[in-house]
Design a protein around this motif. Structure first.
Motif, PDB file in Angstrom:
ATOM      1  N   TYR A  39      40.959  25.052  33.687  1.00 51.90           N
ATOM      2  CA  TYR A  39      41.697  24.102  34.513  1.00 51.90           C
ATOM      3  C   TYR A  39      42.105  22.805  34.030  1.00 51.90           C
ATOM      4  CZ  TYR A  39      40.958  28.275  37.604  1.00 51.90           C
ATOM      5  OH  TYR A  39      40.716  29.191  38.120  1.00 51.90           O
ATOM      6  N   PHE A  47      47.671  28.583  36.979  1.00 52.99           N
ATOM      7  CA  PHE A  47      46.999  29.174  38.160  1.00 52.99           C
ATOM      8  C   PHE A  47      47.988  29.152  39.562  1.00 52.99           C
ATOM      9  CE2 PHE A  47      44.421  28.970  41.840  1.00 52.99           C
ATOM     10  CZ  PHE A  47      43.986  30.250  41.672  1.00 52.99           C
ATOM     11  N   ILE A  50      50.301  32.041  38.935  1.00 46.43           N
ATOM     12  CA  ILE A  50      49.485  33.156  39.198  1.00 46.43           C
ATOM     13  C   ILE A  50      49.590  33.421  40.742  1.00 46.43           C
ATOM     14  CG2 ILE A  50      47.231  34.432  39.326  1.00 46.43           C
ATOM     15  CD1 ILE A  50      46.400  33.298  36.581  1.00 46.43           C
ATOM     16  N   TYR A  56      49.415  39.463  42.487  1.00 45.90           N
ATOM     17  CA  TYR A  56      48.377  38.846  42.743  1.00 45.90           C
ATOM     18  C   TYR A  56      48.342  38.513  44.413  1.00 45.90           C
ATOM     19  CZ  TYR A  56      44.450  35.336  42.411  1.00 45.90           C
ATOM     20  OH  TYR A  56      43.264  34.795  42.506  1.00 45.90           O
ATOM     21  N   GLY A 160      40.434  30.881  48.997  1.00 41.85           N
ATOM     22  CA  GLY A 160      40.788  31.387  47.708  1.00 41.85           C
ATOM     23  C   GLY A 160      39.793  32.322  47.210  1.00 41.85           C
ATOM     24  N   SER A 161      38.533  32.759  47.463  1.00 40.96           N
ATOM     25  CA  SER A 161      37.628  33.552  47.161  1.00 40.96           C
ATOM     26  C   SER A 161      37.015  32.867  45.951  1.00 40.96           C
ATOM     27  CB  SER A 161      37.911  34.900  47.044  1.00 40.96           C
ATOM     28  OG  SER A 161      36.812  35.593  46.940  1.00 40.96           O
ATOM     29  N   THR A 162      37.161  31.432  45.740  1.00 41.48           N
ATOM     30  CA  THR A 162      36.635  30.744  44.745  1.00 41.48           C
ATOM     31  C   THR A 162      35.134  31.095  44.442  1.00 41.48           C
ATOM     32  OG1 THR A 162      38.410  29.113  44.997  1.00 41.48           O
ATOM     33  CG2 THR A 162      36.562  28.309  43.487  1.00 41.48           C
ATOM     34  N   ASN A 165      33.976  33.597  41.781  1.00 47.61           N
ATOM     35  CA  ASN A 165      33.898  33.191  40.508  1.00 47.61           C
ATOM     36  C   ASN A 165      32.466  32.683  40.099  1.00 47.61           C
ATOM     37  OD1 ASN A 165      37.287  31.871  40.584  1.00 47.61           O
ATOM     38  ND2 ASN A 165      36.649  33.613  39.582  1.00 47.61           N
ATOM     39  N   TYR A 205      44.864  40.890  37.727  1.00 47.71           N
ATOM     40  CA  TYR A 205      44.492  40.309  36.750  1.00 47.71           C
ATOM     41  C   TYR A 205      44.893  40.589  35.300  1.00 47.71           C
ATOM     42  CZ  TYR A 205      41.233  38.464  40.515  1.00 47.71           C
ATOM     43  OH  TYR A 205      40.692  37.895  41.493  1.00 47.71           O
ATOM     44  N   THR A 212      48.743  35.812  33.635  1.00 44.97           N
ATOM     45  CA  THR A 212      47.288  35.715  33.763  1.00 44.97           C
ATOM     46  C   THR A 212      46.836  35.630  32.209  1.00 44.97           C
ATOM     47  OG1 THR A 212      47.266  36.771  35.691  1.00 44.97           O
ATOM     48  CG2 THR A 212      45.322  36.706  34.628  1.00 44.97           C
ATOM     49  N   PHE A 215      47.191  32.203  30.737  1.00 46.69           N
ATOM     50  CA  PHE A 215      46.055  31.353  31.461  1.00 46.69           C
ATOM     51  C   PHE A 215      44.611  31.596  30.776  1.00 46.69           C
ATOM     52  CE2 PHE A 215      42.841  31.584  35.058  1.00 46.69           C
ATOM     53  CZ  PHE A 215      42.861  30.175  35.469  1.00 46.69           C
ATOM     54  N   MET A 251      37.298  38.817  33.243  1.00 42.54           N
ATOM     55  CA  MET A 251      38.540  38.567  31.742  1.00 42.54           C
ATOM     56  C   MET A 251      37.540  38.342  30.686  1.00 42.54           C
ATOM     57  SD  MET A 251      41.549  36.586  33.971  1.00 42.54           S
ATOM     58  CE  MET A 251      41.224  35.060  33.366  1.00 42.54           C
ATOM     59  N   GLU A 279      35.786  34.790  32.593  1.00 45.85           N
ATOM     60  CA  GLU A 279      35.690  34.646  33.834  1.00 45.85           C
ATOM     61  C   GLU A 279      35.271  35.949  34.541  1.00 45.85           C
ATOM     62  OE1 GLU A 279      38.736  32.669  36.994  1.00 45.85           O
ATOM     63  OE2 GLU A 279      39.290  35.023  36.522  1.00 45.85           O
ATOM     64  N   SER A 281      35.435  37.455  38.583  1.00 44.09           N
ATOM     65  CA  SER A 281      35.753  37.463  39.704  1.00 44.09           C
ATOM     66  C   SER A 281      35.261  38.307  40.907  1.00 44.09           C
ATOM     67  CB  SER A 281      37.292  37.521  39.859  1.00 44.09           C
ATOM     68  OG  SER A 281      37.596  36.881  40.966  1.00 44.09           O
TER      69      SER A 281
HETATM   70  C1  AVI Z   1      40.171  30.684  41.374  1.00 44.32           C
HETATM   71  N1  AVI Z   1      39.790  32.139  41.360  1.00 44.32           N
HETATM   72  C2  AVI Z   1      39.385  32.547  42.828  1.00 44.32           C
HETATM   73  C3  AVI Z   1      40.724  32.958  41.133  1.00 44.32           C
HETATM   74  C4  AVI Z   1      40.617  34.369  40.973  1.00 44.32           C
HETATM   75  O1  AVI Z   1      41.119  35.343  41.416  1.00 44.32           O
HETATM   76  O2  AVI Z   1      39.324  34.757  40.517  1.00 44.32           O
HETATM   77  C5  AVI Z   1      41.132  32.707  39.215  1.00 44.32           C
HETATM   78  C6  AVI Z   1      41.756  33.556  38.642  1.00 44.32           C
HETATM   79  N2  AVI Z   1      41.636  34.162  37.376  1.00 44.32           N
HETATM   80  C7  AVI Z   1      42.597  34.927  37.249  1.00 44.32           C
HETATM   81  N3  AVI Z   1      43.600  35.168  38.236  1.00 44.32           N
HETATM   82  C8  AVI Z   1      43.110  34.163  38.967  1.00 44.32           C
END
Ligand code: AVI
Length: 318
Positions: A39, A47, A50, A56, A160-162, A165, A205, A212, A215, A251, A279, A281
């Motif tokens: 970020y 993002f 996305i 998404y 956002g279901s952060t 992550n 994703y 994505t 990103f 990812m 990442e 998720s």
């Molecule tokens: C911020 N987070 C919740 C997103 C997710 O869906 O895990 C980040 C993201 N990575 C790729 N697309 C979105």
């Protein structure tokens, strides 16, 4: 009403935490870097893009839940709480909640001072009676809340279901830290993305327009720009993989040929097909959601979901 102190000037030197995390992550077997480093300004813009993609579903679904259930939130939460939003970002979802529950104050917390100032000013304009008290900081580290909300019952908002992550242990630690920060009578409204059809998850994703992918690849460009790296951007491909055992989308950045590169003076090699895991998720079943919240010191009281059960908004109490 925006009540804020001047944001500290942004350092021009190398961020030592970024340097440490990337060097450690590239030296690890298998290679893995923390997702927070996506970020930068460009990454945050990507993002935002996305969240508007047709594939998404999380942002769209959660926003619709926030719009549809305002009366339910007001009943369950009551008026007069201070809303503390963790990782407020652009705060696009927040007005729906604020309109519904009429809080006594709003405290957005975000690591990006620029972003936070802009979104707080916008919200303060839209809600002129509401004290908006932004806090620049990393909510994974100990934080102080503004004195103005001392004694007010709090509602934590973590959309956002952060939480997904984070590795499960770190997620539990964060929920506990939120519980401590928010106090005895607190409540928490948290977005949690549900386990669903594998193809739908992968498409979310690995979208058709390649946003994505851009990103994910932006991390390579950021390393080159900020850490004197010489990673070939065309040497990596974006991969989104469903890990069934861990119930998470991963990812990765996969080397498309053998690669040699440097970062901050250190040399690295990757075989063709080797990846950097950038990442995870995590996705949750309804039972997983409850178990995670309870492990973090919260008792779930109500949940709202869409017709397809894609995404859950869970209200919990301390
Ligand atoms: C911020 N987070 C919740 C997103 C997710 O869906 O895990 C980040 C993201 N990575 C790729 N697309 C979105």
């Amino acid at each position: 009403m925006l009540l804020t102190e001047e944001a500290p000037a942004r350092p021009r030197t190398i961020d030592p935490a970024f340097r440490r995390d990337i060097l450690d992550g590239l030296a690890r077997e298998p290679k893995a870097t923390p997702p927070i480093w996506f970020y930068d300004r460009r990454g945050s813009e990507l993002f935002e893009q996305i969240t508007d993609l047709p594939e998404y579903y999380p942002t769209r679904t959660e926003t619709a839940l926030l719009k549809a259930h305002g009366l339910d939130f007001a009943r369950a939460v009551g008026e007069g709480r201070a809303v503390v939003e963790f990782g407020a970002g652009s705060s696009r979802k927040t007005p729906h909640l604020l309109r519904a529950i009429r809080p006594a104050a709003y405290v957005p917390i975000d690591i990006s001072g620029d972003f936070l100032q802009a979104s707080s000013a916008q919200l303060a304009g839209d809600f002129p009676e509401l004290p908006v008290l932004p806090v620049v900081g990393d909510f994974n580290q100990p934080l102080d809340l503004p004195r103005e909300i001392a004694g007010m019952p709090r509602l934590g908002f973590f959309p956002g279901s952060t939480i997904g992550n984070m590795e499960p242990d770190a997620a539990v630690d964060l929920l506990r830290a939120m519980r401590r920060l928010l106090g005895e009578d607190a409540m928490l409204l948290i977005g949690m993305d549900r386990i669903k059809d594998r193809d739908r998850l992968i498409a979310a994703y690995d979208d058709a327009q390649g946003v994505t992918a851009a990103f994910n690849l932006n991390l390579i460009e950021r390393i080159n720009r900020e850490l004197e790296g010489d990673l070939p951007v065309d040497g990596f491909a974006h991969r989104a993989v469903w890990n069934d055992e861990k119930a998470r989308i991963e990812m990765h950045l996969e080397a498309v040929r053998p690669l040699h590169f440097h970062v901050a003076g250190a040399c690295f090699h990757m075989d063709a097909g080797e990846t950097i895991h950038t990442e995870s998720s995590h996705k949750y079943g309804t039972r997983d959601e409850r178990l995670l919240l309870r492990a973090g010191g919260w008792e779930p009281v109500e949940e709202w979901t869409d017709d397809e059960g894609l995404f859950g908004l869970v209200l919990a109490k301390a």
